[in-house]
Scaffold this motif. Structure first.
Motif, PDB file in Angstrom:
ATOM      1  N   UNK A 152       0.837  -1.510   0.293  1.00 22.98           N
ATOM      2  CA  UNK A 152      -0.021  -0.073   0.013  1.00 22.98           C
ATOM      3  C   UNK A 152       0.608   1.536  -0.571  1.00 22.98           C
ATOM      4  N   UNK A 153       0.706   2.268  -0.855  1.00 21.18           N
ATOM      5  CA  UNK A 153       1.528   3.097  -1.135  1.00 21.18           C
ATOM      6  C   UNK A 153       1.012   4.285   0.411  1.00 21.18           C
ATOM      7  N   UNK A 154       2.046   4.740   1.050  1.00 23.81           N
ATOM      8  CA  UNK A 154       1.134   5.930   2.157  1.00 23.81           C
ATOM      9  C   UNK A 154       2.196   7.387   1.871  1.00 23.81           C
ATOM     10  N   UNK A 155       1.778   8.037   2.151  1.00 16.77           N
ATOM     11  CA  UNK A 155       2.653   9.446   2.432  1.00 16.77           C
ATOM     12  C   UNK A 155       1.800  10.196   3.332  1.00 16.77           C
ATOM     13  N   UNK A 156       2.818  11.369   3.868  1.00 12.56           N
ATOM     14  CA  UNK A 156       3.104  11.937   5.121  1.00 12.56           C
ATOM     15  C   UNK A 156       2.592  13.161   4.537  1.00 12.56           C
ATOM     16  N   UNK A 157       0.954  14.437   5.069  1.00  9.71           N
ATOM     17  CA  UNK A 157       0.372  15.068   4.687  1.00  9.71           C
ATOM     18  C   UNK A 157       0.896  16.411   5.452  1.00  9.71           C
ATOM     19  N   UNK A 158       1.125  17.540   5.217  1.00 14.78           N
ATOM     20  CA  UNK A 158       0.875  19.075   5.632  1.00 14.78           C
ATOM     21  C   UNK A 158       0.383  18.862   7.331  1.00 14.78           C
ATOM     22  N   UNK A 159      -0.395  17.926   7.495  1.00 16.01           N
ATOM     23  CA  UNK A 159      -1.246  17.488   8.187  1.00 16.01           C
ATOM     24  C   UNK A 159      -0.061  17.045   9.439  1.00 16.01           C
ATOM     25  N   UNK A 160       0.766  16.128   9.429  1.00 16.65           N
ATOM     26  CA  UNK A 160       1.428  15.869  10.070  1.00 16.65           C
ATOM     27  C   UNK A 160       2.331  17.093  11.369  1.00 16.65           C
ATOM     28  N   UNK A 161       2.938  17.327  10.818  1.00 14.23           N
ATOM     29  CA  UNK A 161       3.477  18.542  11.370  1.00 14.23           C
ATOM     30  C   UNK A 161       4.983  17.680  11.289  1.00 14.23           C
TER      31      UNK A 161
END
Length: 200
Positions: free
Chosen positions: A160-169
């Motif tokens: 599964x491709x997953x990614x961090x977003x700017x929501x993560x901080x």
């Protein structure tokens, strides 16, 4: 069997701190007495080390200690020794009958030499043959070409491709992925959910 392959170059300091603080909780959520863990770390040629590997163990405390002892340093240029890390990961002693999950946490692609790209593709193919699901976790710094490469790794191995977003901080700015709609969730919750889905 759950493996973490983590880029520990200097730009990954925030991600390392997260993993150090959350790994134990994640492992307890998804693990049983029959779960094996392996935490492995990589940088690049010319750094203090290229790959620092640990064998699978059911001793969660040992895996937590291995992660807690790591620091983010080195790197300098964008590409890192992803191909060497994958070679090391695939060569571990994976159980033929286990559910196999490899979380690949990184913010940079492998070097662009044709030979290195071919080797990267080869090791992804070996992972697929062994039933190892690669779950890339794309951190800040991942560009479009790297995103496509990571998505292909997940696709080829059933991961599964997953990614961090700017929501993560966490880290710097994150690119908007080239996918349809998606839900934002906490990274630890996502990892637990993904492993749970593979176990169903």
């Amino acid at each position: 069997e759950i493996m973490f392959i983590v880029d520990t170059t200097g730009s990954m300091s925030d991600e390392m701190l997260f993993l150090q603080s959350e790994f134990s909780a994640i492992a307890k959520e998804v693990g049983t007495e029959d779960t094996y863990y392996s935490a492995n770390f990589y940088r690049d040629e010319g750094d203090e080390y290229v790959v620092r590997e640990y064998p699978f163990t059911t001793d969660l405390a040992a895996a937590v200690t291995a992660i807690s002892e790591q620091t983010a340093d080195g790197g300098g240029d964008t590409p890192e020794a992803v191909h060497t890390a994958l070679r090391s990961a695939v060569s571990h002693e994976w159980d033929e009958d286990s559910v196999k999950v490899m979380f690949l946490v990184l913010d940079a692609p492998p070097h662009g030499d044709v030979q290195i790209i071919d080797e990267t593709v080869k090791h992804v193919g070996e992972a697929a043959e062994k039933g190892i699901r690669i779950v890339p976790v794309a951190a800040s710094g991942v560009d479009k070409s790297c995103e496509y490469l990571l998505r292909s790794m997940a696709l080829k191995t059933g991961g599964t491709y997953t990614f961090l977003t700017n929501d993560s901080g966490i880290g710097y700015d994150h690119i908007e992925p080239t996918i349809g709609s998606y839900d934002v969730e906490k990274l630890n919750d996502m990892m637990v959910r993904i492993v749970g889905e593979y176990l169903e």
